[in-house]
Design a protein around this motif. Structure first.
Motif, PDB file in Angstrom:
ATOM      1  N   GLU A 211     -15.153 -42.384   3.673  1.00  0.00           N
ATOM      2  CA  GLU A 211     -13.663 -42.792   4.284  1.00  0.00           C
ATOM      3  C   GLU A 211     -14.015 -43.814   5.462  1.00  0.00           C
ATOM      4  OE1 GLU A 211     -13.726 -38.457   5.450  1.00  0.00           O
ATOM      5  OE2 GLU A 211     -13.172 -38.016   3.034  1.00  0.00           O
TER       6      GLU A 211
ATOM      7  N   GLU B 213      -7.829 -41.910  16.350  1.00  0.00           N
ATOM      8  CA  GLU B 213      -8.685 -42.044  17.290  1.00  0.00           C
ATOM      9  C   GLU B 213      -9.547 -41.042  18.257  1.00  0.00           C
ATOM     10  OE1 GLU B 213      -7.363 -43.210  22.274  1.00  0.00           O
ATOM     11  OE2 GLU B 213      -6.089 -43.628  20.619  1.00  0.00           O
ATOM     12  N   HIS B 214     -11.234 -41.797  18.655  1.00  0.00           N
ATOM     13  CA  HIS B 214     -12.200 -41.198  18.817  1.00  0.00           C
ATOM     14  C   HIS B 214     -12.220 -41.866  20.313  1.00  0.00           C
ATOM     15  CE1 HIS B 214     -13.522 -39.598  15.466  1.00  0.00           C
ATOM     16  NE2 HIS B 214     -12.952 -41.073  14.328  1.00  0.00           N
TER      17      HIS B 214
ATOM     18  N   LEU C 117     -19.123 -38.857   9.409  1.00  0.00           N
ATOM     19  CA  LEU C 117     -19.113 -40.268   8.613  1.00  0.00           C
ATOM     20  C   LEU C 117     -19.873 -39.271   6.976  1.00  0.00           C
ATOM     21  CD1 LEU C 117     -18.962 -43.000   9.953  1.00  0.00           C
ATOM     22  CD2 LEU C 117     -17.504 -41.054  10.954  1.00  0.00           C
TER      23      LEU C 117
ATOM     24  N   PHE D 138     -12.868 -47.438  15.660  1.00  0.00           N
ATOM     25  CA  PHE D 138     -12.667 -47.362  17.156  1.00  0.00           C
ATOM     26  C   PHE D 138     -12.461 -48.407  18.522  1.00  0.00           C
ATOM     27  CE2 PHE D 138     -17.052 -46.069  15.782  1.00  0.00           C
ATOM     28  CZ  PHE D 138     -17.845 -46.786  16.997  1.00  0.00           C
TER      29      PHE D 138
ATOM     30  N   ILE E 252     -13.872 -45.388   9.056  1.00  0.00           N
ATOM     31  CA  ILE E 252     -13.331 -45.279  10.330  1.00  0.00           C
ATOM     32  C   ILE E 252     -12.858 -46.469  11.399  1.00  0.00           C
ATOM     33  CG2 ILE E 252     -16.572 -45.657  10.917  1.00  0.00           C
ATOM     34  CD1 ILE E 252     -15.501 -43.356  12.991  1.00  0.00           C
TER      35      ILE E 252
ATOM     36  N   ARG F  80     -15.408 -50.756  12.903  1.00  0.00           N
ATOM     37  CA  ARG F  80     -14.458 -50.812  11.495  1.00  0.00           C
ATOM     38  C   ARG F  80     -15.583 -51.049  10.779  1.00  0.00           C
ATOM     39  NH1 ARG F  80      -9.074 -51.177  12.078  1.00  0.00           N
ATOM     40  NH2 ARG F  80      -7.956 -52.624  13.065  1.00  0.00           N
ATOM     41  N   TRP F  81     -15.871 -49.942   9.836  1.00  0.00           N
ATOM     42  CA  TRP F  81     -16.159 -49.307   9.021  1.00  0.00           C
ATOM     43  C   TRP F  81     -16.749 -47.965   7.945  1.00  0.00           C
ATOM     44  CZ3 TRP F  81     -21.592 -45.564   8.824  1.00  0.00           C
ATOM     45  CH2 TRP F  81     -22.923 -46.284   7.995  1.00  0.00           C
ATOM     46  N   THR F  82     -16.567 -48.273   6.170  1.00  0.00           N
ATOM     47  CA  THR F  82     -16.677 -47.624   5.745  1.00  0.00           C
ATOM     48  C   THR F  82     -18.088 -47.207   5.429  1.00  0.00           C
ATOM     49  OG1 THR F  82     -14.129 -47.968   5.650  1.00  0.00           O
ATOM     50  CG2 THR F  82     -15.477 -46.658   3.911  1.00  0.00           C
TER      51      THR F  82
ATOM     52  N   LEU G  39     -21.077 -38.848  15.581  1.00  0.00           N
ATOM     53  CA  LEU G  39     -19.892 -38.859  14.766  1.00  0.00           C
ATOM     54  C   LEU G  39     -20.102 -38.709  13.627  1.00  0.00           C
ATOM     55  CD1 LEU G  39     -17.991 -41.767  15.531  1.00  0.00           C
ATOM     56  CD2 LEU G  39     -17.816 -39.579  16.455  1.00  0.00           C
TER      57      LEU G  39
END
Length: 102
Positions: free
Chosen positions: A17, A1-2, A13, A21, A19, A84-86, A11
């Protein structure tokens, strides 16, 4: 959690991976309706999943702006969206800016 608070947050990244939030906004006036929008410039990186605005129900509240202390329905004075993102191969070394407003 950010936890980013108000303002700007950077951030770091890594490719592959994910992320995630939550963007949350609340208006102190319970009768107001909140929506959270993405500013079109700069927009979102390709592949981002952004949930629709979800209202947080608070039921009947005292109207902060009324001198009479009226009770009003708080339909959507607090809202949230999930990001949400990768990052994918080829996106390494890139800088992305995203701006949300409520």
């Amino acid at each position: 959690e950010h936890l980013m608070g108000n303002g700007t947050k950077t951030l770091t990244l890594f490719v592959g991976e994910p992320i995630a939030f939550t963007i949350r906004a609340r208006d102190p006036n319970p009768e107001d309706v909140i929506s959270i929008r993405v500013v079109s410039d700069p927009g979102l990186p390709v592949g981002v999943e952004l949930s629709s605005t979800q209202c947080v129900e608070h039921g009947t509240q005292s109207d902060n702006g009324a001198l009479t202390g009226m009770q009003v329905d708080s339909v959507c004075a607090e809202a949230l969206r999930t990001f949400r993102w990768t990052p994918q191969a080829g996106e390494d070394g890139q800088t992305y800016r995203t701006c949300f407003v409520a």
